[in-house]
Design a protein around this motif. Sequence first.
Motif, PDB file in Angstrom:
ATOM      1  N   ARG A   1       0.828  -1.219   0.000  1.00  0.00           N
ATOM      2  CA  ARG A   1       0.000   0.000   0.000  1.00  0.00           C
ATOM      3  C   ARG A   1       0.859   1.265   0.000  1.00  0.00           C
ATOM      4  NH1 ARG A   1      -2.717   3.937   2.593  1.00  0.00           N
ATOM      5  NH2 ARG A   1      -4.916   4.221   2.032  1.00  0.00           N
ATOM      6  N   GLU A   2       1.997   1.211   0.715  1.00  0.00           N
ATOM      7  CA  GLU A   2       2.876   2.397   0.815  1.00  0.00           C
ATOM      8  C   GLU A   2       3.386   2.808  -0.568  1.00  0.00           C
ATOM      9  OE1 GLU A   2       3.271  -0.345   2.781  1.00  0.00           O
ATOM     10  OE2 GLU A   2       2.258   0.632   4.464  1.00  0.00           O
TER      11      GLU A   2
ATOM     12  N   ALA B   1       0.549   4.301  -2.542  1.00  0.00           N
ATOM     13  CA  ALA B   1       0.288   5.656  -2.035  1.00  0.00           C
ATOM     14  C   ALA B   1       1.303   6.642  -2.602  1.00  0.00           C
ATOM     15  CB  ALA B   1       0.327   5.663  -0.512  1.00  0.00           C
ATOM     16  N   GLU B   2       2.564   6.248  -2.614  1.00  0.00           N
ATOM     17  CA  GLU B   2       3.620   7.137  -3.104  1.00  0.00           C
ATOM     18  C   GLU B   2       3.392   7.469  -4.593  1.00  0.00           C
ATOM     19  OE1 GLU B   2       7.567   5.508  -2.529  1.00  0.00           O
ATOM     20  OE2 GLU B   2       8.290   6.853  -4.113  1.00  0.00           O
TER      21      GLU B   2
ATOM     22  N   GLU C   1      -3.536  12.349   2.365  1.00  0.00           N
ATOM     23  CA  GLU C   1      -4.501  11.303   1.999  1.00  0.00           C
ATOM     24  C   GLU C   1      -5.945  11.773   2.190  1.00  0.00           C
ATOM     25  OE1 GLU C   1      -4.303   7.251   2.998  1.00  0.00           O
ATOM     26  OE2 GLU C   1      -2.129   7.097   2.726  1.00  0.00           O
TER      27      GLU C   1
ATOM     28  N   GLY D   1      -6.877   9.397  -0.441  1.00  0.00           N
ATOM     29  CA  GLY D   1      -6.878   8.138   0.317  1.00  0.00           C
ATOM     30  C   GLY D   1      -7.754   7.086  -0.335  1.00  0.00           C
TER      31      GLY D   1
ATOM     32  N   ILE E   1      -6.006   5.670  -3.317  1.00  0.00           N
ATOM     33  CA  ILE E   1      -4.968   4.679  -2.933  1.00  0.00           C
ATOM     34  C   ILE E   1      -5.643   3.334  -2.622  1.00  0.00           C
ATOM     35  CG2 ILE E   1      -3.245   4.108  -1.156  1.00  0.00           C
ATOM     36  CD1 ILE E   1      -2.843   7.247  -0.930  1.00  0.00           C
ATOM     37  N   ASP E   2      -6.743   3.402  -1.855  1.00  0.00           N
ATOM     38  CA  ASP E   2      -7.473   2.160  -1.517  1.00  0.00           C
ATOM     39  C   ASP E   2      -8.035   1.495  -2.776  1.00  0.00           C
ATOM     40  OD1 ASP E   2      -6.935   2.571   1.133  1.00  0.00           O
ATOM     41  OD2 ASP E   2      -8.875   3.555   1.557  1.00  0.00           O
TER      42      ASP E   2
ATOM     43  N   ASP F   1      -5.201  -0.086  -4.646  1.00  0.00           N
ATOM     44  CA  ASP F   1      -4.719  -1.193  -3.801  1.00  0.00           C
ATOM     45  C   ASP F   1      -5.639  -2.412  -3.983  1.00  0.00           C
ATOM     46  OD1 ASP F   1      -3.275  -2.574  -1.884  1.00  0.00           O
ATOM     47  OD2 ASP F   1      -4.486  -1.802  -0.222  1.00  0.00           O
TER      48      ASP F   1
END
Lengths: 460, 82
Positions: free
Chosen positions: B3-4, B7-8, B27, B69, B72-73, B76
Amino acid sequence: MKKYELQDVTQPNLVEDIFPYSLPPLIKFEGKINETIDGKVVEFDPNEVKTRDIHITDTTFRDGQQARPPYKKEQMVKIFEMLSRLGGSNGVIRQSEFFLYTKNDRDTIDACRNLNVRFPEITGWIRANKGDFRLVKEMGLKETGMLTSSSDYHIFHKQNQTRKQAMDQYVEVVEAALEAGIRPRCHLEDITRADLPGFVFPFVQRLERLTENQPANMKVKIRLCDTMGFGLSYPNAAEPRSIPKLIWRLRNECGISPDRLEWHGHNDFHKVHINGASAWIYGLNALNGTLFGLGERCGNPPLEGAIIEYIALKGSLSGIDLSVITELAQYYEKEVGTHLASNYPFVGKDFNTTRAGIHAGGLRKFEQIYNIFDTTALLNRPPRVSITDKSGTDGIALWVNDFLGLKGDERLSVMKVAKIQRWVMDQYEIEGRLSSITDEELEEQVKLQLPDFYQKYHKN
Amino acid sequence: MKREEIAERVIKTTARELKLQPSEIKESDQFAMELGADSLKSIELVAAFEEEFDLTVVEEEALKVQSVGSAIDFFDSIINKK
């Protein structure tokens, strides 16, 4: 007050019994219409139209031609052939009316006759002149229209006659037609401005007496000519403008059956189509029109509008081929040189084209939201989008998918066309553009931004 | 992919598309309200995410994503098939 509760359904109600999409929206009635005539309530049953032999008669080459330079013979023959295919073998377009006065008129009739189509039947049009029957007879026509003006505007101020003189002259011409074995069709010009009980009804009753012993196919026909577009379809409108009252009196007080009554309208007050359709509903069978409504001054009932109305009232195509409407429009644009307004219903360049992004979004999700019926299947005209700064990325996606012929899961998302939309917006925001983006420019953008898709899907 | 890392890459792509510094993006930021993405820019952003992760997303689902955020989810869940 009746209380209505929200019905939070799981499936949408698309009212498909009225909006089948495979046909133009259907017209349904839920009861009788009341009209007050001579202080008494008279009932009309609008559902009667569904079983009555309503049909269309064409005057593209007569009234339609009075408003434009003459057609060439080959143009008229081609249009006549297309009218025949449009109306189909059941004769929804039953008759077409021709001038007889020039050699070109007569040669054209011969050429149309040589097509050997059953419908439309060819009829003539002459002035109220006994000598003109020679022309009708020489052409071998079974029926002709003749001018029998009915208002005092015409009788007193145009013909310089008394009512008796006018009536006697008209009757003499009708008698000459009958003697020649030609069915007379009296065009009661300016009837919606006439003294109905003082001239029109006595005249029609006299015509009825004249043909009471004639066989059915020789009985006089009556064309109700709303010459200046004054007719009104509204219930309880006053005479002489009331269409319901006029038809009711001609049927019930003068004894003219619906198959011998015809409506001929003009569009001076934007009422031409609805007046014609109302005349069908209020009890006559023939609606006279011209292609694209082209006719004297503001025009006549648009024939293609009457075709759509016919399907809507009858609930089926009845042999009509609607795609011929598109062929006819293209023929008028390319060969006849008549430009049809881009927003003209059913045929204009933009009749099913959207420019609004919000509508394009709707079209992409479910075509029926913003398309009046299945114009692709019926008119050979898929709904389209025209690209401007207002058409949005949805509009671009719709255009590109249509252009590349992509369907279902193959269709490109708005993300795939975002670069093209950015180019479009830059045209307006940076370049200061004011015109629509052309199809050619968009094709260039597809080539540039989506080269793989262009190569794979574009058909030359 | 962790996930990191997702996110990046989401933040780096967002910064590039919206002409911001990555350090300015949190986020919790809403793309439209806090980061100033209009409707076309939001679509371009999703298109840029598709390129970044080399995948194609479902339009209706992708355009529902409102914040960094949730983006990202969203990716992911696709990349790691959650």
